[in-house]
Design an enzyme around this catalytic site. Sequence first.
Site, mmCIF file in Angstrom:
data_model
loop_
_atom_site.group_PDB
_atom_site.id
_atom_site.type_symbol
_atom_site.label_atom_id
_atom_site.label_comp_id
_atom_site.label_asym_id
_atom_site.label_seq_id
_atom_site.Cartn_x
_atom_site.Cartn_y
_atom_site.Cartn_z
ATOM 1 N N SER A 190 0.846 -1.186 0.000
ATOM 2 C CA SER A 190 0.000 0.000 0.000
ATOM 3 C C SER A 190 0.886 1.242 0.000
ATOM 4 C CB SER A 190 -0.926 -0.004 1.210
ATOM 5 O OG SER A 190 -0.210 -0.175 2.406
ATOM 6 N N LYS A 221 0.298 0.645 11.195
ATOM 7 C CA LYS A 221 1.195 1.587 10.519
ATOM 8 C C LYS A 221 1.433 2.829 11.372
ATOM 9 C CE LYS A 221 -0.073 -0.180 6.030
ATOM 10 N NZ LYS A 221 -0.893 -0.034 4.843
#
Length: 104
Positions: free
Chosen positions: A9, A52
């Site tokens: 991503s 994240k």
Amino acid sequence: GATPKDGPSAGCTIVTALLSLATNQSVRQNVAMTGEVSLTGKILPVGGIKEKTIAARRAGVSCIILPAENRKDFSDLPDYIRDGLEVHFVDHYSQIYPLVFPQN
């Protein structure tokens, strides 16, 4: 019907790295970002926002750039994770460029 994908991503990060190389400009320090990029520059949502964000904090990052569609995922995080972070929610890559390549 599209098939959901599990995978990288880092589209906006890769675009930023290529622009840094092409323009010979350094990217702002202490910034982390995630999000897929469409061919027209739209920033698409990703998974794993909690993980994240925690990883960015552990690495000493103070500024995070996230897809606008992930705003709810970020707001669901506990305050102790969100506190002290400069967070930008973006819809298009044109919003990322001035954040990572500040004008001197």
